[in-house]
Design an enzyme around this catalytic site. Sequence first.
Site, PDB file in Angstrom:
ATOM      1  N   ASP A  70      86.758  75.614 -82.237  1.00 31.02           N
ATOM      2  CA  ASP A  70      86.244  74.611 -81.302  1.00 31.02           C
ATOM      3  C   ASP A  70      87.327  74.394 -80.240  1.00 31.02           C
ATOM      4  OD1 ASP A  70      85.476  72.275 -79.956  1.00 31.02           O
ATOM      5  OD2 ASP A  70      84.393  71.549 -81.712  1.00 31.02           O
ATOM      6  N   SER A 150      81.466  77.132 -61.124  1.00 30.45           N
ATOM      7  CA  SER A 150      80.020  77.150 -60.873  1.00 30.45           C
ATOM      8  C   SER A 150      79.787  76.888 -59.392  1.00 30.45           C
ATOM      9  CB  SER A 150      79.363  76.042 -61.702  1.00 30.45           C
ATOM     10  OG  SER A 150      78.056  75.780 -61.244  1.00 30.45           O
ATOM     11  N   TYR A 163      79.273  67.397 -64.864  1.00 31.22           N
ATOM     12  CA  TYR A 163      79.384  68.860 -64.913  1.00 31.22           C
ATOM     13  C   TYR A 163      79.871  69.384 -63.561  1.00 31.22           C
ATOM     14  CZ  TYR A 163      78.020  73.770 -65.232  1.00 31.22           C
ATOM     15  OH  TYR A 163      78.033  75.153 -65.222  1.00 31.22           O
ATOM     16  N   ALA A 165      81.529  67.853 -61.265  1.00 34.63           N
ATOM     17  CA  ALA A 165      82.926  67.456 -61.046  1.00 34.63           C
ATOM     18  C   ALA A 165      83.872  68.316 -61.879  1.00 34.63           C
ATOM     19  CB  ALA A 165      83.101  65.981 -61.400  1.00 34.63           C
ATOM     20  N   SER A 166      83.469  68.620 -63.129  1.00 37.17           N
ATOM     21  CA  SER A 166      84.346  69.427 -63.990  1.00 37.17           C
ATOM     22  C   SER A 166      84.525  70.823 -63.399  1.00 37.17           C
ATOM     23  CB  SER A 166      83.787  69.511 -65.413  1.00 37.17           C
ATOM     24  OG  SER A 166      82.629  70.336 -65.485  1.00 37.17           O
ATOM     25  N   LYS A 167      83.461  71.351 -62.813  1.00 36.66           N
ATOM     26  CA  LYS A 167      83.538  72.710 -62.257  1.00 36.66           C
ATOM     27  C   LYS A 167      84.326  72.723 -60.948  1.00 36.66           C
ATOM     28  CE  LYS A 167      81.635  74.753 -65.620  1.00 36.66           C
ATOM     29  NZ  LYS A 167      82.349  75.774 -66.390  1.00 36.66           N
TER      30      LYS A 167
HETATM   31  N1  LIG Z   1      74.181  79.867 -66.920  1.00 34.44           N
HETATM   32  C1  LIG Z   1      74.359  79.319 -65.731  1.00 34.44           C
HETATM   33  O1  LIG Z   1      73.394  79.135 -64.954  1.00 34.44           O
HETATM   34  C2  LIG Z   1      75.753  78.965 -65.277  1.00 34.44           C
HETATM   35  C3  LIG Z   1      75.945  78.674 -63.931  1.00 34.44           C
HETATM   36  C4  LIG Z   1      77.225  78.364 -63.489  1.00 34.44           C
HETATM   37  C5  LIG Z   1      78.288  78.346 -64.375  1.00 34.44           C
HETATM   38  N2  LIG Z   1      78.044  78.612 -65.691  1.00 34.44           N
HETATM   39  C6  LIG Z   1      79.209  78.573 -66.592  1.00 34.44           C
HETATM   40  O2  LIG Z   1      79.281  79.775 -67.316  1.00 34.44           O
HETATM   41  C7  LIG Z   1      79.946  79.539 -68.563  1.00 34.44           C
HETATM   42  C8  LIG Z   1      79.131  80.157 -69.685  1.00 34.44           C
HETATM   43  O3  LIG Z   1      77.918  79.427 -69.799  1.00 34.44           O
HETATM   44  P1  LIG Z   1      76.544  80.078 -70.279  1.00 34.44           P
HETATM   45  O4  LIG Z   1      75.590  79.935 -69.196  1.00 34.44           O
HETATM   46  O5  LIG Z   1      76.789  81.410 -70.878  1.00 34.44           O
HETATM   47  O6  LIG Z   1      76.131  79.001 -71.395  1.00 34.44           O
HETATM   48  P2  LIG Z   1      75.859  79.117 -72.954  1.00 34.44           P
HETATM   49  O7  LIG Z   1      75.004  80.286 -73.237  1.00 34.44           O
HETATM   50  O8  LIG Z   1      75.412  77.774 -73.373  1.00 34.44           O
HETATM   51  O9  LIG Z   1      77.329  79.427 -73.558  1.00 34.44           O
HETATM   52  C9  LIG Z   1      78.331  78.453 -73.652  1.00 34.44           C
HETATM   53  C10 LIG Z   1      79.476  79.030 -74.459  1.00 34.44           C
HETATM   54  O10 LIG Z   1      80.525  78.059 -74.565  1.00 34.44           O
HETATM   55  C11 LIG Z   1      80.876  77.931 -75.925  1.00 34.44           C
HETATM   56  N3  LIG Z   1      81.310  76.575 -76.240  1.00 34.44           N
HETATM   57  C12 LIG Z   1      80.738  75.420 -75.820  1.00 34.44           C
HETATM   58  N4  LIG Z   1      81.389  74.378 -76.362  1.00 34.44           N
HETATM   59  C13 LIG Z   1      82.370  74.895 -77.125  1.00 34.44           C
HETATM   60  C14 LIG Z   1      83.371  74.324 -77.937  1.00 34.44           C
HETATM   61  N5  LIG Z   1      83.505  72.999 -78.080  1.00 34.44           N
HETATM   62  N6  LIG Z   1      84.222  75.155 -78.590  1.00 34.44           N
HETATM   63  C15 LIG Z   1      84.089  76.485 -78.467  1.00 34.44           C
HETATM   64  N7  LIG Z   1      83.168  77.089 -77.707  1.00 34.44           N
HETATM   65  C16 LIG Z   1      82.324  76.292 -77.049  1.00 34.44           C
HETATM   66  C17 LIG Z   1      79.626  78.255 -76.705  1.00 34.44           C
HETATM   67  O11 LIG Z   1      79.988  78.647 -78.009  1.00 34.44           O
HETATM   68  P3  LIG Z   1      79.039  78.349 -79.300  1.00 34.44           P
HETATM   69  O12 LIG Z   1      77.628  78.487 -78.854  1.00 34.44           O
HETATM   70  O13 LIG Z   1      79.449  79.411 -80.274  1.00 34.44           O
HETATM   71  O14 LIG Z   1      79.355  76.967 -79.721  1.00 34.44           O
HETATM   72  C18 LIG Z   1      79.071  79.397 -75.888  1.00 34.44           C
HETATM   73  O15 LIG Z   1      79.709  80.590 -76.254  1.00 34.44           O
HETATM   74  C19 LIG Z   1      80.106  78.031 -68.674  1.00 34.44           C
HETATM   75  O16 LIG Z   1      81.418  77.654 -68.327  1.00 34.44           O
HETATM   76  C20 LIG Z   1      79.115  77.503 -67.658  1.00 34.44           C
HETATM   77  O17 LIG Z   1      79.454  76.228 -67.181  1.00 34.44           O
HETATM   78  C21 LIG Z   1      76.816  78.909 -66.164  1.00 34.44           C
END
Ligand SMILES: NC(=O)c1ccc[n+]([C@@H]2O[C@H](COP(=O)([O-])OP(=O)(O)OC[C@H]3O[C@@H](n4cnc5c(N)ncnc54)[C@H](OP(=O)(O)O)[C@@H]3O)[C@@H](O)[C@H]2O)c1
Length: 264
Positions: A70, A150, A163, A165-167
Amino acid sequence: MNNTDSREPGFPSCVLITGATGGIGGALAVEYAAAGAKTLILQGRNTERLQELADRCGALGARVVTQALDVRDHDALMAWLADVCESEMPSLVVANAGVNINTGPDGQGEDWQDVLRLLDVNVRAVFATVHGVLPAMRKRGHGQIALVSSLAAWRGLPETPSYSASKAAVKVYGEAMRDALAHEGIKFNVIMPGYVESQMCFDMPGPKPFLWKADKAARVIRRGLQANRARISFPFPLNLGCFLLSVIHPAVSGWILKRMGYGD
Ligand SMILES: NC(=O)c1ccc[n+]([C@@H]2O[C@H](COP(=O)([O-])OP(=O)(O)OC[C@H]3O[C@@H](n4cnc5c(N)ncnc54)[C@H](OP(=O)(O)O)[C@@H]3O)[C@@H](O)[C@H]2O)c1
């Protein structure tokens, strides 16, 4: 140990990805395995998904090291990173793990505990990842760290204030670190995806224009990192639109966002 591939100058043969169990992280792992990465270090919490991914990347020829952790436990995260930097020396680290929250279906607002959890993952764990791997990279005199921000970093969206703001924090941090560390041979890149198919994206309210598949995003990210681009933002029309929203008056950008269906 030389962690670059001789076939493609600068190709990282050892890649560490946090949040590898998610949509973008998983696609990136497969992308690097298919492109010939020798070692992948994959972190997530979902051990079943980690194993599936390890099997898939292993079948593509990569050696895979997995770590269920985590990232909100920042001390454990940094200790693990320091260890893995000693044993594997990743040439590329992608700080990708992230979560999203929103203001709720009736606009009731974000829950404070959820905000703290989000900041722990999206901001503090990303900074901790950098601090965890940087000492080894500085000692070696080279390395690459990619931070996943993002397009929401350009202009906050009403559904996802924390979210966004964090990005924005991750974007600004990555840009500053790129300039601060370039002379030491350490590359920083900021990745700014638009909408990419993943659980997080599906769970998000509001319109999702120009939605991309995760494997397409992973391909564009890998190529951008290979070229050491400071900012890897996509898709082009949405990036341009979001950038323009960030430079016009906020009252006007707020009006445009409302017309587009955000904040309804
Ligand atoms: N998809 C979009 O449209 C989009 C757009 C812009 C930016 N992003 C960014 O891209 C990145 C990947 O997101 P995604 O879209 O692939 O989302 P996702 O499928 O929900 O994946 C999120 C990942 O983060 C991990 N995670 C979350 N909380 C955690 C914790 N406390 N400890 C360890 N691992 C943790 C999850 O691991 P587990 O599931 O194993 O817990 C999962 O592998 C993120 O930073 C997101 O903000 C996504």
